[in-house]
Design a protein around this motif. Sequence first.
Motif, PDB file in Angstrom:
ATOM      1  N   GLU A   1       0.814  -1.209   0.000  1.00 49.52           N
ATOM      2  CA  GLU A   1       0.000   0.000   0.000  1.00 49.52           C
ATOM      3  C   GLU A   1       0.852   1.265   0.000  1.00 49.52           C
ATOM      4  O   GLU A   1       0.318   2.362   0.028  1.00 49.52           O
ATOM      5  N   LYS A   2       2.192   1.117   0.008  1.00 52.25           N
ATOM      6  CA  LYS A   2       3.064   2.291  -0.055  1.00 52.25           C
ATOM      7  C   LYS A   2       3.281   2.750  -1.484  1.00 52.25           C
ATOM      8  O   LYS A   2       4.140   3.574  -1.737  1.00 52.25           O
ATOM      9  N   LYS A   3       2.519   2.216  -2.424  1.00 55.12           N
ATOM     10  CA  LYS A   3       2.588   2.627  -3.821  1.00 55.12           C
ATOM     11  C   LYS A   3       1.333   3.431  -4.145  1.00 55.12           C
ATOM     12  O   LYS A   3       0.269   3.188  -3.601  1.00 55.12           O
ATOM     13  N   LEU A   4       1.501   4.376  -5.082  1.00 55.93           N
ATOM     14  CA  LEU A   4       0.352   5.135  -5.572  1.00 55.93           C
ATOM     15  C   LEU A   4       0.030   4.668  -6.982  1.00 55.93           C
ATOM     16  O   LEU A   4       0.911   4.542  -7.815  1.00 55.93           O
ATOM     17  N   PHE A   5      -1.245   4.353  -7.226  1.00 59.31           N
ATOM     18  CA  PHE A   5      -1.691   3.943  -8.543  1.00 59.31           C
ATOM     19  C   PHE A   5      -2.657   4.980  -9.089  1.00 59.31           C
ATOM     20  O   PHE A   5      -3.229   5.777  -8.340  1.00 59.31           O
ATOM     21  N   ILE A   6      -2.820   4.928 -10.414  1.00 51.98           N
ATOM     22  CA  ILE A   6      -3.759   5.852 -11.051  1.00 51.98           C
ATOM     23  C   ILE A   6      -5.156   5.581 -10.489  1.00 51.98           C
ATOM     24  O   ILE A   6      -5.554   4.441 -10.303  1.00 51.98           O
ATOM     25  N   SER A   7      -5.889   6.618 -10.223  1.00 54.10           N
ATOM     26  CA  SER A   7      -7.274   6.593  -9.741  1.00 54.10           C
ATOM     27  C   SER A   7      -7.413   6.098  -8.317  1.00 54.10           C
ATOM     28  O   SER A   7      -8.505   5.677  -7.920  1.00 54.10           O
ATOM     29  N   ASP A   8      -6.340   6.131  -7.509  1.00 52.40           N
ATOM     30  CA  ASP A   8      -6.482   5.804  -6.085  1.00 52.40           C
ATOM     31  C   ASP A   8      -7.183   6.955  -5.379  1.00 52.40           C
ATOM     32  O   ASP A   8      -6.905   8.120  -5.654  1.00 52.40           O
ATOM     33  N   LYS A   9      -8.069   6.603  -4.443  1.00 53.84           N
ATOM     34  CA  LYS A   9      -8.724   7.620  -3.613  1.00 53.84           C
ATOM     35  C   LYS A   9      -7.900   7.752  -2.336  1.00 53.84           C
ATOM     36  O   LYS A   9      -7.624   6.768  -1.661  1.00 53.84           O
ATOM     37  N   CYS A  10      -7.492   8.984  -1.995  1.00 57.66           N
ATOM     38  CA  CYS A  10      -6.574   9.222  -0.886  1.00 57.66           C
ATOM     39  C   CYS A  10      -7.066  10.371  -0.020  1.00 57.66           C
ATOM     40  O   CYS A  10      -7.805  11.244  -0.479  1.00 57.66           O
ATOM     41  N   GLU A  11      -6.583  10.364   1.227  1.00 56.07           N
ATOM     42  CA  GLU A  11      -6.758  11.503   2.129  1.00 56.07           C
ATOM     43  C   GLU A  11      -5.367  11.975   2.506  1.00 56.07           C
ATOM     44  O   GLU A  11      -4.467  11.169   2.710  1.00 56.07           O
ATOM     45  N   PHE A  12      -5.170  13.287   2.583  1.00 55.72           N
ATOM     46  CA  PHE A  12      -3.841  13.811   2.868  1.00 55.72           C
ATOM     47  C   PHE A  12      -3.952  15.220   3.396  1.00 55.72           C
ATOM     48  O   PHE A  12      -4.989  15.876   3.297  1.00 55.72           O
ATOM     49  N   ASP A  13      -2.840  15.675   3.987  1.00 57.89           N
ATOM     50  CA  ASP A  13      -2.704  17.058   4.427  1.00 57.89           C
ATOM     51  C   ASP A  13      -1.865  17.791   3.386  1.00 57.89           C
ATOM     52  O   ASP A  13      -1.028  17.204   2.715  1.00 57.89           O
ATOM     53  N   VAL A  14      -2.090  19.105   3.227  1.00 59.75           N
ATOM     54  CA  VAL A  14      -1.367  19.905   2.243  1.00 59.75           C
ATOM     55  C   VAL A  14      -0.458  20.871   2.974  1.00 59.75           C
ATOM     56  O   VAL A  14      -0.877  21.559   3.894  1.00 59.75           O
ATOM     57  N   ILE A  15       0.823  20.903   2.502  1.00 58.66           N
ATOM     58  CA  ILE A  15       1.755  21.915   3.010  1.00 58.66           C
ATOM     59  C   ILE A  15       2.284  22.694   1.828  1.00 58.66           C
ATOM     60  O   ILE A  15       2.313  22.195   0.706  1.00 58.66           O
ATOM     61  N   LYS A  16       2.681  23.931   2.100  1.00 60.30           N
ATOM     62  CA  LYS A  16       3.247  24.761   1.034  1.00 60.30           C
ATOM     63  C   LYS A  16       4.762  24.673   1.124  1.00 60.30           C
ATOM     64  O   LYS A  16       5.343  24.892   2.166  1.00 60.30           O
ATOM     65  N   THR A  17       5.401  24.344  -0.035  1.00 56.98           N
ATOM     66  CA  THR A  17       6.855  24.272  -0.106  1.00 56.98           C
ATOM     67  C   THR A  17       7.342  25.352  -1.073  1.00 56.98           C
ATOM     68  O   THR A  17       6.545  26.065  -1.686  1.00 56.98           O
ATOM     69  N   SER A  18       8.661  25.426  -1.251  1.00 58.51           N
ATOM     70  CA  SER A  18       9.216  26.430  -2.160  1.00 58.51           C
ATOM     71  C   SER A  18       8.845  26.128  -3.613  1.00 58.51           C
ATOM     72  O   SER A  18       8.805  27.021  -4.440  1.00 58.51           O
ATOM     73  N   LYS A  19       8.550  24.856  -3.928  1.00 58.59           N
ATOM     74  CA  LYS A  19       8.192  24.484  -5.292  1.00 58.59           C
ATOM     75  C   LYS A  19       6.683  24.455  -5.521  1.00 58.59           C
ATOM     76  O   LYS A  19       6.252  24.231  -6.641  1.00 58.59           O
ATOM     77  N   GLY A  20       5.897  24.608  -4.503  1.00 56.49           N
ATOM     78  CA  GLY A  20       4.442  24.573  -4.659  1.00 56.49           C
ATOM     79  C   GLY A  20       3.804  23.826  -3.493  1.00 56.49           C
ATOM     80  O   GLY A  20       4.378  23.708  -2.420  1.00 56.49           O
ATOM     81  N   HIS A  21       2.627  23.298  -3.705  1.00 53.81           N
ATOM     82  CA  HIS A  21       1.903  22.569  -2.660  1.00 53.81           C
ATOM     83  C   HIS A  21       2.254  21.097  -2.741  1.00 53.81           C
ATOM     84  O   HIS A  21       2.368  20.525  -3.819  1.00 53.81           O
TER      85      HIS A  21
END
Length: 178
Positions: A38-58
Amino acid sequence: MEQLSRSIEQSITSDNNKNQYKDIFAREASIVNPSAREKKLFISDKCEFDVIKTSKGHEAVNIQVVERNIKSVSQLPKIPKKNKKPVNNKLKYPRRANSHNIERQNDEYKEEENKRRASALKFAQKDDEFKTEENKRRAGSHKTERQNDEFKKVDNKRRAEALKITREDEEFKEEERK
């Protein structure tokens, strides 16, 4: 919940809920699910996450996969390969390659030198042909001059004889008068 679109190193989320973030980057290292599968991300996975702002974007952190639409990697669509140019242009045997380059340059130099010599020989041949034609012309004019000289000698002999005959005639006439 966001739906992830997978790229090679990072995943870019597309916004289903039309919230305030346009693009959010997600790293597989930020997935907090306990199993390795489950440590892999696949196309069309439904996820929950927190957003942080970095120097390159979110960026998405603390990602939890809520619903998986693909059960194995073999069900994923194939990603077309990019045409990569070789990064390492170093040759296996650089000294041999250098000697081949030097030989090729020497061959090119010799070829250019041979072309130059061939053109010089062509000019020399044309010059020789011109000289033979000039010599033929001169020989013809010398022959004509000799013939003229011989003609003049014969003409002079004829005149000398004619003068001799006229003198003898004059002497003979003078003797008769006396």
